[in-house]
Design an enzyme around this catalytic site. Sequence first.
Site, PDB file in Angstrom:
ATOM      1  N   GLY A  55       0.104  -1.991  -1.542  1.00 41.62           N
ATOM      2  CA  GLY A  55       1.261  -1.111  -1.724  1.00 41.62           C
ATOM      3  C   GLY A  55       1.621  -0.228  -0.543  1.00 41.62           C
ATOM      4  CG  ASP A 114       1.049   6.171 -12.421  1.00 39.48           C
ATOM      5  OD1 ASP A 114       1.725   7.084 -12.892  1.00 39.48           O
ATOM      6  OD2 ASP A 114       0.933   5.075 -12.996  1.00 39.48           O
ATOM      7  CE  LYS A 142       5.255   6.481 -11.429  1.00 43.06           C
ATOM      8  NZ  LYS A 142       4.884   5.247 -12.184  1.00 43.06           N
ATOM      9  CG  ASP A 170       3.343  -5.069  -6.708  1.00 42.69           C
ATOM     10  OD1 ASP A 170       2.775  -3.966  -6.743  1.00 42.69           O
ATOM     11  OD2 ASP A 170       2.883  -6.082  -7.274  1.00 42.69           O
ATOM     12  NE  ARG A 176       3.068  -6.273  -2.777  1.00 40.73           N
ATOM     13  CZ  ARG A 176       2.283  -5.432  -3.443  1.00 40.73           C
ATOM     14  NH1 ARG A 176       2.425  -4.134  -3.295  1.00 40.73           N
ATOM     15  NH2 ARG A 176       1.345  -5.882  -4.261  1.00 40.73           N
TER      16      ARG A 176
HETATM   17  P1  IMP Z   1      -3.180   5.188 -10.475  1.00 33.90           P
HETATM   18  O1  IMP Z   1      -4.608   4.737 -10.464  1.00 33.90           O
HETATM   19  O2  IMP Z   1      -2.622   5.197 -11.873  1.00 33.90           O
HETATM   20  O3  IMP Z   1      -2.937   6.497  -9.772  1.00 33.90           O
HETATM   21  O4  IMP Z   1      -2.328   4.064  -9.774  1.00 33.90           O
HETATM   22  C1  IMP Z   1      -2.321   3.879  -8.425  1.00 33.90           C
HETATM   23  C2  IMP Z   1      -1.777   2.523  -8.046  1.00 33.90           C
HETATM   24  O5  IMP Z   1      -0.995   1.905  -9.080  1.00 33.90           O
HETATM   25  C3  IMP Z   1      -0.831   2.673  -6.872  1.00 33.90           C
HETATM   26  O6  IMP Z   1      -1.524   2.589  -5.667  1.00 33.90           O
HETATM   27  C4  IMP Z   1       0.140   1.544  -7.089  1.00 33.90           C
HETATM   28  O7  IMP Z   1      -0.313   0.373  -6.456  1.00 33.90           O
HETATM   29  C5  IMP Z   1       0.188   1.345  -8.580  1.00 33.90           C
HETATM   30  N1  IMP Z   1       1.353   2.048  -9.187  1.00 33.90           N
HETATM   31  C6  IMP Z   1       1.352   3.191  -9.894  1.00 33.90           C
HETATM   32  N2  IMP Z   1       2.583   3.534 -10.276  1.00 33.90           N
HETATM   33  C7  IMP Z   1       3.391   2.562  -9.789  1.00 33.90           C
HETATM   34  C8  IMP Z   1       4.832   2.364  -9.829  1.00 33.90           C
HETATM   35  O8  IMP Z   1       5.626   3.135 -10.389  1.00 33.90           O
HETATM   36  N3  IMP Z   1       5.269   1.246  -9.189  1.00 33.90           N
HETATM   37  C9  IMP Z   1       4.462   0.356  -8.545  1.00 33.90           C
HETATM   38  N4  IMP Z   1       3.140   0.529  -8.480  1.00 33.90           N
HETATM   39  C10 IMP Z   1       2.609   1.620  -9.091  1.00 33.90           C
END
Ligand code: IMP
Length: 193
Positions: A55, A114, A142, A170, A176
């Site tokens: 990403g 996220d 986020k 993605d 991407r």
């Molecule tokens: P987390 O572990 O929930 O913080 O997620 C982190 C990873 O999830 C990021 O590095 C992204 O690759 C993916 N991700 C989280 N939210 C999104 C989104 O809205 N679009 C695309 N990928 C996301």
Amino acid sequence: MIESDQNVWRGGLTQDLSHVLMSEAQIQSRVAELGRALTQDYQEKDPLLVGILSGSFLFHADLVRNMNLAMAVDFMAVSSYGDRTSSSGVVRILKDLNSSIAGRHVIIIEDIVDTGLTLDYLVQNLQTRHPASLKVCALLDKKEARVRDVEVAYVGFHCPNEFVVGYGLDYRGRYRNLPFIGVLKPEVYRKAE
Ligand code: IMP
């Protein structure tokens, strides 16, 4: 049809987006600002910029070109989502760093934070390798979706709690290559889940 500053994208890739959140110009200008901040904060520190694949690949590439100092890059690939749109919390390292980070000033470059579960795992994992310092730079934050409290020292933009794609981000491996960031229509992933 979705219009970005310099590009008009038709059909295929953008019919699945509801709107553009950050234009190409907004992204490039914010990345330049982040590059200047990092240049200032890491003078004489020879930082290592660790991009989290896949990403962050565009963000990482643009960011380092906006940093005017001696530095090095490395990459890690982790998987926590699979093909879904929410984090499972189970993080697997698919590709580890090429070299030791002991004594190095490390900056993790993430596309988006996220739930924070991926980053929390990464920070804990890299801390055990004894870096001189460890900070996080994320293009998007986020905050509303946060489950794990992780410190993000450098943030590009705050992001609403919607699924976004483009500029490296993605859904199922697609989108991407868009130079801007847009919101994916919920019916696109609801249909698939
Ligand atoms: P987390 O572990 O929930 O913080 O997620 C982190 C990873 O999830 C990021 O590095 C992204 O690759 C993916 N991700 C989280 N939210 C999104 C989104 O809205 N679009 C695309 N990928 C996301």
